[in-house]
Design an enzyme around this catalytic site. Structure first.
Site, PDB file in Angstrom:
ATOM      1  N   LEU A  12      11.732   4.699  17.630  1.00  0.00           N
ATOM      2  CA  LEU A  12      12.368   4.433  18.920  1.00  0.00           C
ATOM      3  C   LEU A  12      11.423   3.642  19.841  1.00  0.00           C
ATOM      4  O   LEU A  12      11.715   2.538  20.247  1.00  0.00           O
ATOM      5  CB  LEU A  12      12.785   5.762  19.563  1.00  0.00           C
ATOM      6  CG  LEU A  12      13.580   5.629  20.857  1.00  0.00           C
ATOM      7  CD1 LEU A  12      14.925   4.978  20.627  1.00  0.00           C
ATOM      8  CD2 LEU A  12      13.744   6.993  21.529  1.00  0.00           C
TER       9      LEU A  12
ATOM     10  N   ASN B  73      -2.440   3.554  16.986  1.00  0.00           N
ATOM     11  CA  ASN B  73      -3.704   3.251  16.319  1.00  0.00           C
ATOM     12  C   ASN B  73      -4.062   1.820  16.648  1.00  0.00           C
ATOM     13  O   ASN B  73      -3.284   0.917  16.340  1.00  0.00           O
ATOM     14  CB  ASN B  73      -3.552   3.382  14.798  1.00  0.00           C
ATOM     15  CG  ASN B  73      -3.229   4.799  14.391  1.00  0.00           C
ATOM     16  OD1 ASN B  73      -3.948   5.717  14.746  1.00  0.00           O
ATOM     17  ND2 ASN B  73      -2.128   4.975  13.687  1.00  0.00           N
TER      18      ASN B  73
ATOM     19  N   CYS C  77       2.667  -3.201  15.120  1.00  0.00           N
ATOM     20  CA  CYS C  77       2.575  -2.797  13.722  1.00  0.00           C
ATOM     21  C   CYS C  77       1.904  -3.869  12.874  1.00  0.00           C
ATOM     22  O   CYS C  77       2.383  -5.008  12.816  1.00  0.00           O
ATOM     23  CB  CYS C  77       3.976  -2.523  13.186  1.00  0.00           C
ATOM     24  SG  CYS C  77       4.016  -2.309  11.419  1.00  0.00           S
TER      25      CYS C  77
ATOM     26  N   CYS D 186      -0.688   5.146  10.548  1.00  0.00           N
ATOM     27  CA  CYS D 186       0.571   4.455  10.767  1.00  0.00           C
ATOM     28  C   CYS D 186       0.392   3.067  11.386  1.00  0.00           C
ATOM     29  O   CYS D 186      -0.334   2.900  12.343  1.00  0.00           O
ATOM     30  CB  CYS D 186       1.379   5.297  11.721  1.00  0.00           C
ATOM     31  SG  CYS D 186       3.071   5.310  11.313  1.00  0.00           S
TER      32      CYS D 186
ATOM     33  N   GLU E 134       0.828  -1.201   0.000  1.00  0.00           N
ATOM     34  CA  GLU E 134       0.000   0.000   0.000  1.00  0.00           C
ATOM     35  C   GLU E 134       0.858   1.243   0.000  1.00  0.00           C
ATOM     36  O   GLU E 134       1.982   1.250   0.490  1.00  0.00           O
ATOM     37  CB  GLU E 134      -0.903   0.009   1.239  1.00  0.00           C
ATOM     38  CG  GLU E 134      -2.007  -1.015   1.104  1.00  0.00           C
ATOM     39  CD  GLU E 134      -2.858  -1.118   2.350  1.00  0.00           C
ATOM     40  OE1 GLU E 134      -3.829  -1.882   2.304  1.00  0.00           O
ATOM     41  OE2 GLU E 134      -2.551  -0.457   3.348  1.00  0.00           O
TER      42      GLU E 134
ATOM     43  N   CYS F 214       3.383   8.375   1.466  1.00  0.00           N
ATOM     44  CA  CYS F 214       4.056   7.332   2.245  1.00  0.00           C
ATOM     45  C   CYS F 214       4.155   6.091   1.351  1.00  0.00           C
ATOM     46  O   CYS F 214       3.143   5.647   0.796  1.00  0.00           O
ATOM     47  CB  CYS F 214       3.225   7.044   3.494  1.00  0.00           C
ATOM     48  SG  CYS F 214       3.854   5.688   4.480  1.00  0.00           S
TER      49      CYS F 214
ATOM     50  N   GLU G 230      10.866  -2.507   6.149  1.00  0.00           N
ATOM     51  CA  GLU G 230      11.986  -1.771   6.747  1.00  0.00           C
ATOM     52  C   GLU G 230      12.884  -1.347   5.581  1.00  0.00           C
ATOM     53  O   GLU G 230      13.573  -2.184   4.981  1.00  0.00           O
ATOM     54  CB  GLU G 230      12.719  -2.684   7.736  1.00  0.00           C
ATOM     55  CG  GLU G 230      14.136  -2.302   8.086  1.00  0.00           C
ATOM     56  CD  GLU G 230      14.306  -0.905   8.662  1.00  0.00           C
ATOM     57  OE1 GLU G 230      13.781  -0.637   9.743  1.00  0.00           O
ATOM     58  OE2 GLU G 230      14.974  -0.069   8.010  1.00  0.00           O
TER      59      GLU G 230
ATOM     60  N   CYS H 107       7.164  -7.519   6.321  1.00  0.00           N
ATOM     61  CA  CYS H 107       8.336  -6.969   6.997  1.00  0.00           C
ATOM     62  C   CYS H 107       8.884  -8.015   7.944  1.00  0.00           C
ATOM     63  O   CYS H 107       8.137  -8.736   8.606  1.00  0.00           O
ATOM     64  CB  CYS H 107       7.955  -5.705   7.776  1.00  0.00           C
ATOM     65  SG  CYS H 107       9.385  -4.951   8.585  1.00  0.00           S
TER      66      CYS H 107
HETATM   67  S1  SF4 Z   1       7.143  -0.759  12.367  1.00  0.00           S
HETATM   68 FE1  SF4 Z   1       8.265  -0.756  10.420  1.00  0.00          FE
HETATM   69  S2  SF4 Z   1      10.028  -2.074  10.874  1.00  0.00           S
HETATM   70 FE2  SF4 Z   1       8.526  -2.526  12.488  1.00  0.00          FE
HETATM   71  S3  SF4 Z   1       7.336  -4.297  11.673  1.00  0.00           S
HETATM   72 FE3  SF4 Z   1       6.269  -2.402  11.071  1.00  0.00          FE
HETATM   73  S4  SF4 Z   1       6.996  -1.983   8.990  1.00  0.00           S
HETATM   74 FE4  SF4 Z   1       8.461  -3.393   9.945  1.00  0.00          FE
END
Ligand code: SF4
Length: 398
Positions: A256, A331, A157, A374, A108, A143, A200, A150
């Site tokens: 971080l 979120n 995430c 995000c 996306e 973005c 990443e 990932c």
């Molecule tokens: S925050 Fe970024 S590095 Fe961490 S799992 Fe999600 S996409 Fe990957």
């Protein structure tokens, strides 16, 4: 060292281009010279693709007819290695594009119009935009994703839940920008690109480095390097390499999210490999230009990392470093049992950072109704179903 576009990188340091979309003017010149064409035509072809968004050589009207036909035979026939499978549009004009690659893999990309007083935008950049007659609402940040899935597995995430499927090629990454630009409204301009989507970026360094050069090349999209942000979970050797290759010109954002190794390792497994002491040393040596700052992304998770004492520890950890903190209220995602902080908790944390002398902004939630905020990227198919499997998250709270 020769300069390439706005960045001090010799393009010969990059892995060879694998697709016509990835070729730089100098590489096009090499290809065309081998066909007996003058080298200056390399820049012409590059401008057609990256400045004007024309992918069919038959339409490149200032090229000789025979050359156009040869380029079409070479694959510049209007087709792209990716396409938009679905567009979700939020009421704040945030647009999430589900982008499908040639092999069926989906990622996306999100187009985000700036807010009137967007806390994420530097005052200097806002003034520049005003100077060229752009209203904030016409200024768009895109973005983009750098991988399918990932490998980093951050527990808050959604993009990391399913693990890594594969890297994206440079053509597939820059192609997201080319596709996104076609979908801007007439008054809108693409002004910022952030590599904060799925993946990443520094785990896919070779492709991302090429994309940075493509995006900032003055004969192409021509973004300023300060308007291209690479966001990383903290891959120390690759941050060092980025600093070396691009002279610190590319904007760096570090996810971080916690300020003790124990807590950070629990929510970001990469911390076990590169603990905070190594990360902070790496930030200290990043060759940042004067008056620029590294962004620290700090997702606030209720009862996990939102205690004001963590703000004190963050300020102590970053003492003497040119950083600004971007607080991101988590979120909620269906795959996670973690909770969003209270608004009061966010304000308390921000106030504590400011009291310690740090610049701290709170990211406004954008596009949440289409899961474009995000950490919510790329888990929804064209028919709206969520794709990632659910799992319980191994976080010890408190
Ligand atoms: S925050 Fe970024 S590095 Fe961490 S799992 Fe999600 S996409 Fe990957």
């Amino acid at each position: 060292m020769p300069t390439l576009g706005a960045v001090p990188l010799d393009f010969r340091d990059l892995a060879p281009a694998a697709h016509p979309l990835e070729r730089l003017p100098e590489e096009w010149a090499d290809v065309l010279a081998a066909w007996g064409q003058p080298r200056y035509r390399g820049a012409q072809v590059f401008r057609w693709i990256h400045q004007r968004g024309v992918f069919d050589a038959a339409e490149m009207s200032d090229l000789p007819k025979a050359l156009r036909a040869q380029l079409v035979d070479e694959g510049l026939d209007g087709s792209l290695p990716l396409g938009v499978a679905k567009e979700h549009r939020a009421s704040d004009r945030t647009r999430k594009l589900l982008v499908r690659m040639g092999d069926g893999a989906d990622v996306e990309t999100v187009l985000i119009p700036q807010l009137e007083k967007d806390p994420d935008v530097d005052e200097e950049d806002r003034d520049t935009d005003r100077g060229v007659g752009l209203r904030p609402s016409d200024t768009v940040t895109q973005c983009i994703s750098s991988q399918v899935g990932c490998a980093m597995g951050c527990v808050f995430c959604a993009s990391g839940v399913a693990g890594l499927t594969r890297h994206l090629s440079a053509a597939e990454i820059v192609g997201q920008v080319l596709l996104g630009r076609c979908r801007l409204e007439p008054s809108e301009r693409l002004r910022n690109v952030v590599l904060m989507g799925m993946g990443e970026p520094l785990h896919n360094y070779e492709s991302v480095a090429r994309v940075l050069v493509l995006l900032t090349h003055p004969d192409g999209i021509g973004l300023s390097t300060r308007r291209v942000t690479v966001s990383t979970s903290g891959l120390v050797p690759q941050i060092d390499r980025l600093g070396r290759d691009f002279g610190g010109q590319v904007q760096l954002a570090l996810s971080l999210h916690a300020v003790s190794d124990e807590r950070r390792s629990a929510i970001m497994p990469i911390n076990r490999k590169y603990p905070l002491s190594e990360l902070v040393e790496c930030l200290r040596r990043y060759p940042l230009p004067k008056r620029r700052r590294i962004t620290l992304e700090y997702t606030l998770i209720r009862d996990v990392n939102d205690d004001p004492r963590e703000a004190d520890a963050l300020a102590a950890l970053m003492r003497g470093l040119p950083v600004k903190v971007n607080l991101i209220p988590m979120n909620p995602i269906a795959e996670s049992e973690l909770a969003a902080p209270t608004w009061k908790g966010v304000e308390r944390f921000q106030a504590q950072l400011r009291a310690r002398g740090l610049t701290a902004t709170v990211r406004k939630q954008r596009g949440a109704e289409v899961d474009a905020a995000c950490g919510q990227l790329a888990l929804q198919g064209p028919d709206g179903e969520r794709r990632a499997r659910t799992r319980r998250l191994p976080v010890a709270k408190g």
